[in-house]
Design an enzyme around this catalytic site. Sequence first.
Site, PDB file in Angstrom:
ATOM      1  N   TRP A  34      10.528   2.782  10.368  1.00  0.00           N
ATOM      2  CA  TRP A  34       9.764   3.026   9.149  1.00  0.00           C
ATOM      3  C   TRP A  34      10.771   3.303   8.010  1.00  0.00           C
ATOM      4  O   TRP A  34      11.733   4.040   8.194  1.00  0.00           O
ATOM      5  CB  TRP A  34       8.825   4.231   9.338  1.00  0.00           C
ATOM      6  N   ASP A  86      -4.974   4.508  -0.789  1.00  0.00           N
ATOM      7  CA  ASP A  86      -5.645   5.391   0.170  1.00  0.00           C
ATOM      8  C   ASP A  86      -6.329   6.585  -0.520  1.00  0.00           C
ATOM      9  O   ASP A  86      -5.801   7.119  -1.496  1.00  0.00           O
ATOM     10  CB  ASP A  86      -4.549   5.900   1.132  1.00  0.00           C
ATOM     11  N   ARG A 126      -0.108   9.919  13.053  1.00  0.00           N
ATOM     12  CA  ARG A 126      -0.601  10.177  11.692  1.00  0.00           C
ATOM     13  C   ARG A 126      -2.062  10.647  11.760  1.00  0.00           C
ATOM     14  O   ARG A 126      -2.903  10.227  10.988  1.00  0.00           O
ATOM     15  CB  ARG A 126      -0.489   8.931  10.812  1.00  0.00           C
ATOM     16  N   LYS A 166      -5.363  -4.449  -0.121  1.00  0.00           N
ATOM     17  CA  LYS A 166      -4.156  -4.067   0.634  1.00  0.00           C
ATOM     18  C   LYS A 166      -4.636  -3.610   2.001  1.00  0.00           C
ATOM     19  O   LYS A 166      -5.382  -2.636   2.111  1.00  0.00           O
ATOM     20  CB  LYS A 166      -3.430  -2.942  -0.104  1.00  0.00           C
ATOM     21  N   ASP A 218      -3.795  -2.062   5.388  1.00  0.00           N
ATOM     22  CA  ASP A 218      -2.740  -1.216   5.958  1.00  0.00           C
ATOM     23  C   ASP A 218      -2.957  -1.014   7.456  1.00  0.00           C
ATOM     24  O   ASP A 218      -4.062  -1.268   7.988  1.00  0.00           O
ATOM     25  CB  ASP A 218      -2.772   0.133   5.224  1.00  0.00           C
ATOM     26  N   MET A 219      -1.931  -0.514   8.162  1.00  0.00           N
ATOM     27  CA  MET A 219      -2.012  -0.299   9.614  1.00  0.00           C
ATOM     28  C   MET A 219      -0.886   0.670   9.970  1.00  0.00           C
ATOM     29  O   MET A 219       0.270   0.281  10.028  1.00  0.00           O
ATOM     30  CB  MET A 219      -1.783  -1.663  10.274  1.00  0.00           C
ATOM     31  N   CYS A 269       0.150  -4.800   5.167  1.00  0.00           N
ATOM     32  CA  CYS A 269       0.990  -3.606   5.104  1.00  0.00           C
ATOM     33  C   CYS A 269       0.890  -2.936   6.461  1.00  0.00           C
ATOM     34  O   CYS A 269      -0.174  -2.959   7.095  1.00  0.00           O
ATOM     35  CB  CYS A 269       0.455  -2.679   4.009  1.00  0.00           C
ATOM     36  N   ASP A 316       7.832   0.998   2.822  1.00  0.00           N
ATOM     37  CA  ASP A 316       7.447   2.199   2.071  1.00  0.00           C
ATOM     38  C   ASP A 316       8.645   2.780   1.342  1.00  0.00           C
ATOM     39  O   ASP A 316       8.493   3.662   0.499  1.00  0.00           O
ATOM     40  CB  ASP A 316       6.881   3.262   3.018  1.00  0.00           C
TER      41      ASP A 316
HETATM   42  C1  DGJ Z   1       1.265   3.405   4.175  1.00  0.00           C
HETATM   43  C2  DGJ Z   1       1.550   2.362   3.138  1.00  0.00           C
HETATM   44  O1  DGJ Z   1       2.712   1.669   3.442  1.00  0.00           O
HETATM   45  C3  DGJ Z   1       1.625   3.033   1.780  1.00  0.00           C
HETATM   46  O2  DGJ Z   1       1.992   2.107   0.797  1.00  0.00           O
HETATM   47  C4  DGJ Z   1       0.304   3.675   1.469  1.00  0.00           C
HETATM   48  O3  DGJ Z   1      -0.672   2.679   1.348  1.00  0.00           O
HETATM   49  C5  DGJ Z   1      -0.070   4.649   2.567  1.00  0.00           C
HETATM   50  N1  DGJ Z   1       0.014   4.070   3.866  1.00  0.00           N
HETATM   51  C6  DGJ Z   1      -1.438   5.189   2.367  1.00  0.00           C
HETATM   52  O4  DGJ Z   1      -1.855   5.988   3.390  1.00  0.00           O
END
Ligand code: DGJ
Length: 726
Positions: free
Chosen positions: A200, A368, A444, A477, A479-480, A527, A549
């Site tokens: 990460w 988010d 998380r 967007k 996300d995961m 993402c 990130d």
């Molecule tokens: C992880 C993403 O990579 C971020 O850009 C953001 O969207 C956060 N999650 C939100 O929880």
Amino acid sequence: MSITYFEKEQIFHLQTPNTSYVLGVLDGKHLLHLYYGKRIDEYSSILDNFPIAGELAFSPIDVPEHFMSTNMLPMEYPCYGSADFRSPAFHAEYEDGSSVTCFEYESYEIFKGKKKLSGLPATYVEDESEADTLEITLCDRLTGVRAVLSYSVFNTVDAIAKSVCVKNLGNQTIQLKTALSSTVHLFDKNYEFVHLEGAWAKERSIQKRPLLNGSMQIESKRVTSSHHHSPFVALARPYATETQGDVYGFSFVYSGNHIEQVEVNEFDTARVNVGINPFGFSWQLTPNAEFQTPEVVLTYSDCGFGKMSRTYHKLYRTRLVRGKYRDEQRPVLINNWEATYFDFNEEKILKIASKAQSVGIDLMVLDDGWFGKRNSDNCSLGDWVVDRTKLPDGIESLATKVNEMGMKFGLWFEPEMISEDSDLYRAHPDWCIHVEGRNRTPARQQLMLDLTRAEIRDYIVDSVCSVLKSAPISYVKWDMNRNATELGSKSLPPERQQEFAHRYVLGIYEVMERITSQFPDVLFEGCSGGGGRFDAGMLYYYPQYWTSDNTDGVERLSIQHGTGMVMPASTMGAHISAVPNHQVGRTTPLTFRGHVAMAGQFGYELDLNTLSDEEIEIVKEQVKLYKEIRDVVQKGELYRLASPFEGRNTSWEYVYEDRVVLTYYTIRARSTMGKTCIKLCGLDGDAKYTDTASGKTYSGSYLMNVGLYFEDKKDYSSQLFVFQKQ
Ligand code: DGJ
């Protein structure tokens, strides 16, 4: 036709513009890999110039006609069970408990174009003249199992897409334990194993290590392709650079557990295997059932890593990415995540949007925290209903107000997840991935939904689509933010539980296909905690991906440099964020951050209202400049001129039609003030190029041979040039 079959010699010769791939059938039975590399005119016969030598001792002779062993032969689709002791591409268990397979050549077919892979992402053609396909069927005579090896040869790109379809044409149920997508042999071991490792916030750092006898591999067991090892490997000569030397690339178009493995045997030949990771994998094939492997895209470059990357960029940008945004200009966006995190309301978002609109930004993205009771990351995933305490008039009102300002509106989702503290979990505690009686390990503070179950996939599609239908949303967007643990699904019988990891990936592909096809005008950005699942499979659904990130300009140089080994700039989300940077605490100039972000899919990730008037003027100039050069960056050919992995500076060049964008970044200043020479590439030596800022004109041959000199006087300084060809 780029595929020729020489019947007498039983040789298949596949040719792209600059490469050849040759297969041969020995004695009508054994399919061998004979050659891959620079294009050749002809390949005479297998036996005239047999590509192996070695001592037979301890290699059982299963090719008695030639007093040979498959342990020494370059088997094109090696199977486990007989004399070949190297890592197989295929391993199955049969009803009698045995696991011996002996694939022999059965037939071939050559046709124009390229078939779709059902349920899987893959490169495609728009016209059948763009590629030819060879399918070779191998048969295990005792059981009737077939492996159909498919090779699609592109006619204008030096790429070959390989995949395998296993067909159980026998009458017993078999258990696949390994079914890889590609095997290739290199006939010496003087190569480096080059791959992209990460974590990460430090995705895709370039790693190189020499091949040694034995096996070397990278893999994922996380159910996603992961931050940790991208599904890609290159085999490169140790002297290979950006511009010279043999480089073989293997890019796996897949988003789950993968393996890229090289085994050097006792005869110093290297077998390269790529496919779904056999660890934790098993697939039951009943009579007449089929198993389709994902595809691997191979390329060979005789001019180093740069040419390899440009082949992937061209193919993936034009024949993997789909939809309207493949060719259309992408918007410059602003995202509120680092500006507000969870602490926002409609007023704050509109204030950010209004400032963004005044500097020329096209799209406001709400990240988010807009749904359920999500004021931190410990709740509400799965409850895709707007939080009216933050947005009293809902998403529709906010999106409409943003539209009225003259901007588009985008929204964040994390649809594959479920929080334990959510209405969804209270209603369906069994919807998460879990094994009865075992701990459900959170990451998380969240669990993952079981996408192998049709009703859960339907829930995701319905809930995302109903939000998208409810408001003028132009961008998503997706996300995961975790990897899977305690794999299991109540939808699967015990003998199919080991299918879970691949079924999850098929599930997410189905969900993405259904949603993206319902909303062809919406731009989707993938993402996964940044670039955790940034793989070629995802690009089939999402034309762009949040690269990391980590938004620090210096860190981003390495992340974008490594990501660009395979991924085109048009796919790499890159934003300017605030200083001190939230991930590493570093302060770098706004101009430097801008020049780094302009090398990808440009945007902002901060509250512009916190900037000074002077900084806002710089932002206006940045947005204007990016809009002028975005075609060049997004569609141009990339030349990496200096690497952040090797020195104190980085330089990238993009060439598109008659324009060139050159960036130069100094990471650390030098006390002895020698200059750094940067020689451009890919220009027309006879043409003149004018620096549009200074008006200075140079010849292409001057820029490529004499080059430009840069002083590394100041930490975090940068320059961006635009040259116009005369
Ligand atoms: C992880 C993403 O990579 C971020 O850009 C953001 O969207 C956060 N999650 C939100 O929880």
